[in-house]
Design a protein around this motif. Structure first.
Motif, PDB file in Angstrom:
ATOM      1  N   GLN A  54       7.987   6.744   5.507  1.00  0.00           N
ATOM      2  CA  GLN A  54       8.447   7.934   4.666  1.00  0.00           C
ATOM      3  C   GLN A  54       8.952   7.344   3.425  1.00  0.00           C
ATOM      4  OE1 GLN A  54      10.622  10.740   7.459  1.00  0.00           O
ATOM      5  NE2 GLN A  54       9.377  12.093   6.438  1.00  0.00           N
ATOM      6  N   ASN A  55       8.644   7.979   2.307  1.00  0.00           N
ATOM      7  CA  ASN A  55       9.459   7.929   1.055  1.00  0.00           C
ATOM      8  C   ASN A  55      10.808   8.488   1.126  1.00  0.00           C
ATOM      9  OD1 ASN A  55      10.408   7.921  -1.708  1.00  0.00           O
ATOM     10  ND2 ASN A  55       8.278   8.310  -2.428  1.00  0.00           N
ATOM     11  N   PRO A  56      11.884   7.705   1.083  1.00  0.00           N
ATOM     12  CA  PRO A  56      13.280   8.096   1.184  1.00  0.00           C
ATOM     13  C   PRO A  56      13.530   9.319  -0.052  1.00  0.00           C
ATOM     14  CG  PRO A  56      13.251   5.797   0.485  1.00  0.00           C
ATOM     15  CD  PRO A  56      12.041   6.030   0.927  1.00  0.00           C
ATOM     16  N   TRP A  57      12.969   8.940  -1.236  1.00  0.00           N
ATOM     17  CA  TRP A  57      13.554   9.679  -2.308  1.00  0.00           C
ATOM     18  C   TRP A  57      12.986  10.923  -2.114  1.00  0.00           C
ATOM     19  CZ3 TRP A  57      16.961   6.777  -4.190  1.00  0.00           C
ATOM     20  CH2 TRP A  57      16.793   5.409  -4.283  1.00  0.00           C
ATOM     21  N   LYS A  58      11.679  11.177  -1.426  1.00  0.00           N
ATOM     22  CA  LYS A  58      11.205  12.367  -1.393  1.00  0.00           C
ATOM     23  C   LYS A  58      11.708  13.198   0.092  1.00  0.00           C
ATOM     24  CE  LYS A  58       7.063  13.048  -3.711  1.00  0.00           C
ATOM     25  NZ  LYS A  58       5.695  13.359  -3.696  1.00  0.00           N
ATOM     26  N   TRP A 240      14.591  -2.616   3.622  1.00  0.00           N
ATOM     27  CA  TRP A 240      14.281  -1.970   4.905  1.00  0.00           C
ATOM     28  C   TRP A 240      14.254  -0.220   4.445  1.00  0.00           C
ATOM     29  CZ3 TRP A 240      11.251  -2.211   9.005  1.00  0.00           C
ATOM     30  CH2 TRP A 240      11.333  -1.059  10.033  1.00  0.00           C
ATOM     31  N   ARG A 241      15.443  -0.032   4.185  1.00  0.00           N
ATOM     32  CA  ARG A 241      15.597   1.567   4.117  1.00  0.00           C
ATOM     33  C   ARG A 241      14.826   2.271   2.737  1.00  0.00           C
ATOM     34  NH1 ARG A 241      21.112   3.005   3.265  1.00  0.00           N
ATOM     35  NH2 ARG A 241      21.421   1.083   2.047  1.00  0.00           N
ATOM     36  N   TYR A 242      14.971   1.645   1.664  1.00  0.00           N
ATOM     37  CA  TYR A 242      14.289   1.980   0.511  1.00  0.00           C
ATOM     38  C   TYR A 242      13.245   1.160   0.195  1.00  0.00           C
ATOM     39  CZ  TYR A 242      18.729   4.588  -0.452  1.00  0.00           C
ATOM     40  OH  TYR A 242      19.571   5.522  -0.148  1.00  0.00           O
ATOM     41  N   GLY A 243      13.047   0.112   0.294  1.00  0.00           N
ATOM     42  CA  GLY A 243      11.882  -0.640   0.035  1.00  0.00           C
ATOM     43  C   GLY A 243      11.719  -0.561  -1.551  1.00  0.00           C
ATOM     44  N   LYS A 244      10.285  -1.466  -1.999  1.00  0.00           N
ATOM     45  CA  LYS A 244      10.099  -1.366  -3.290  1.00  0.00           C
ATOM     46  C   LYS A 244       9.336   0.050  -3.698  1.00  0.00           C
ATOM     47  CE  LYS A 244       6.142  -4.272  -3.277  1.00  0.00           C
ATOM     48  NZ  LYS A 244       5.771  -4.139  -2.131  1.00  0.00           N
ATOM     49  N   THR A 245       9.783   0.675  -4.682  1.00  0.00           N
ATOM     50  CA  THR A 245       8.948   1.832  -4.913  1.00  0.00           C
ATOM     51  C   THR A 245       8.003   1.419  -6.253  1.00  0.00           C
ATOM     52  OG1 THR A 245      11.115   2.751  -5.273  1.00  0.00           O
ATOM     53  CG2 THR A 245       9.574   4.285  -4.488  1.00  0.00           C
ATOM     54  N   THR A 273      -5.541  -3.003  -5.909  1.00  0.00           N
ATOM     55  CA  THR A 273      -4.686  -4.306  -5.780  1.00  0.00           C
ATOM     56  C   THR A 273      -3.450  -4.073  -5.012  1.00  0.00           C
ATOM     57  OG1 THR A 273      -3.570  -3.623  -7.762  1.00  0.00           O
ATOM     58  CG2 THR A 273      -5.487  -5.412  -7.771  1.00  0.00           C
ATOM     59  N   GLU A 274      -3.084  -3.008  -4.747  1.00  0.00           N
ATOM     60  CA  GLU A 274      -1.748  -2.510  -4.242  1.00  0.00           C
ATOM     61  C   GLU A 274      -1.935  -1.020  -3.634  1.00  0.00           C
ATOM     62  OE1 GLU A 274       2.927  -2.596  -4.942  1.00  0.00           O
ATOM     63  OE2 GLU A 274       1.697  -4.048  -6.387  1.00  0.00           O
ATOM     64  N   SER A 275      -1.522  -1.063  -2.433  1.00  0.00           N
ATOM     65  CA  SER A 275      -1.751   0.247  -1.363  1.00  0.00           C
ATOM     66  C   SER A 275      -0.508   0.706  -0.692  1.00  0.00           C
ATOM     67  CB  SER A 275      -3.034   0.102  -0.670  1.00  0.00           C
ATOM     68  OG  SER A 275      -3.030   1.256   0.469  1.00  0.00           O
ATOM     69  N   THR A 276      -0.165   1.819  -0.806  1.00  0.00           N
ATOM     70  CA  THR A 276       1.104   2.151  -0.007  1.00  0.00           C
ATOM     71  C   THR A 276       0.956   3.837   0.615  1.00  0.00           C
ATOM     72  OG1 THR A 276       2.778   0.845  -1.351  1.00  0.00           O
ATOM     73  CG2 THR A 276       3.732   2.758  -0.091  1.00  0.00           C
TER      74      THR A 276
END
Length: 335
Positions: A54-58, A240-245, A273-276
């Motif tokens: 999950q995306n913490p900010w959302k 781990w908690r936020y990761g790079k956004t 080139t990048e997938s999240t």
């Protein structure tokens, strides 16, 4: 399988820090033996726990939570965001994978709750309810030879805080046809007014031993073990908690009956080139695998559908693949 050959253990955490408790959960998963099942009981103080992808900010009003002295934590399992306070009891069944039996594990919780005179039942994809309201949500994590299943038991959680810190997307509300998180959940103290978390622990310990066999006194594991310390550092870390956004060139999102999905892509000369992928889908590993398989591929709906065809899945996850395939074919045409 007879009780004699089964090794049972109850572990209770007396620490209310989510990073410690999730570290201890993974520590126990690493240590669980062949033919062993552990019931681990734990509580977190003022915490939002998000699913693996999950995306913490959302999901969470992170700033408000931290300003109030709360903590954000991320677990290994999939699924959605939950709020924990000391009115909530968390349970984890940690076991040799051959012993995994969701029905029997949930029976432990149901029987524990029913022994209080509460008419609880199992409904939906993985919820335990009373009068159609949920008091326990569950999530799962599998490795090759071991697994865990964990969940919540809402005894007397502060409902206002649930609404204050969790952000529920409009799509999710529309999909569930509900007004708010609070309207869907209930505390068990609404049925047994003076119920305490200690009593609930006692009831779950009894029903666990009734179904799986007697075990010695509960273990309290102190955090002096070096492996536990390094796991704690992982769960407490920003990474781990936020990761790079990352800054995405393109974000596609939708909601399926099995969960929401938000696909963020960086593109270069038409290639990914990048997938999240952010998702509250239950199978966290599958979502990660899907995300990884897009790397280096051309941004083309048909091509991406072919890549997905190559992902090996269990029968129950085939639907996830098919849904994402048809969504991408459809979506990418329009871009």
């Amino acid at each position: 399988m007879s009780h004699q050959s089964l090794k049972t253990q109850i572990v209770i955490s007396d620490v209310f820090d989510p990073w410690h408790n999730l570290a201890l959960e993974e520590f126990l998963l690493n240590k669980v033996e062949k033919n062993q099942i552990i019931l681990y009981l734990w509580q977190n103080q003022n915490t939002v726990v998000i699913g693996r992808n999950q995306n913490p900010w959302k999901e969470c009003r992170c700033t408000a939570l931290e300003e109030d002295g709360g903590k954000l934590a991320r677990r290994l399992s999939g699924g959605g965001a939950v709020f924990h306070d000391l009115g909530n009891l968390n349970f984890t069944f940690i076991m040799d994978r051959d012993l995994y039996d969701l029905h029997k594990q949930l029976q432990v919780i149901l029987e524990g709750v029913k022994s209080l005179g509460i008419e609880a039942e199992f409904t939906g994809r993985n919820d335990l309810t009373v009068d159609g309201k949920k008091f326990s949500g569950n999530a799962f994590y599998f490795e090759k030879d071991k697994a865990y299943h964990h969940g919540t038991v809402l005894v007397h959680v502060d409902g206002e805080k649930v609404g204050k810190y969790l952000q529920v997307s409009k799509e999710k509300m529309a999909a569930k046809g509900v007004e708010s998180v609070q309207s869907r959940i209930t505390n068990l103290c609404n049925y047994v007014p003076d119920l305490t978390v200690s009593q609930m622990k006692e009831k779950l310990s009894q029903s666990f031993q009734g179904l799986y066999g007697e075990c010695s006194d509960p273990l309290l594991i102190k955090d002096t073990d070096v492996n536990l310390k390094s796991l704690y550092e992982k769960y407490a870390s920003w990474e781990w908690r936020y990761g790079k956004t990352p800054q995405f060139d393109l974000v596609l999102e939708t909601r399926f009956p099995w969960g929401g999905i938000e696909l963020g892509l960086r593109l270069n000369k038409g290639c990914i080139t990048e997938s999240t992928i952010y998702s509250d889908a239950m199978n966290a590993a599958l979502i990660q695998e899907i995300s990884d398989c897009f790397l280096g591929k051309p941004f083309n709906g048909e091509e991406l559908a072919l890549v997905l065809d190559a992902v090996k899945v269990q029968a129950e996850d085939q639907l996830v693949i098919e849904d994402i395939k048809s969504w991408l074919k459809d979506k990418v045409k329009d871009i």
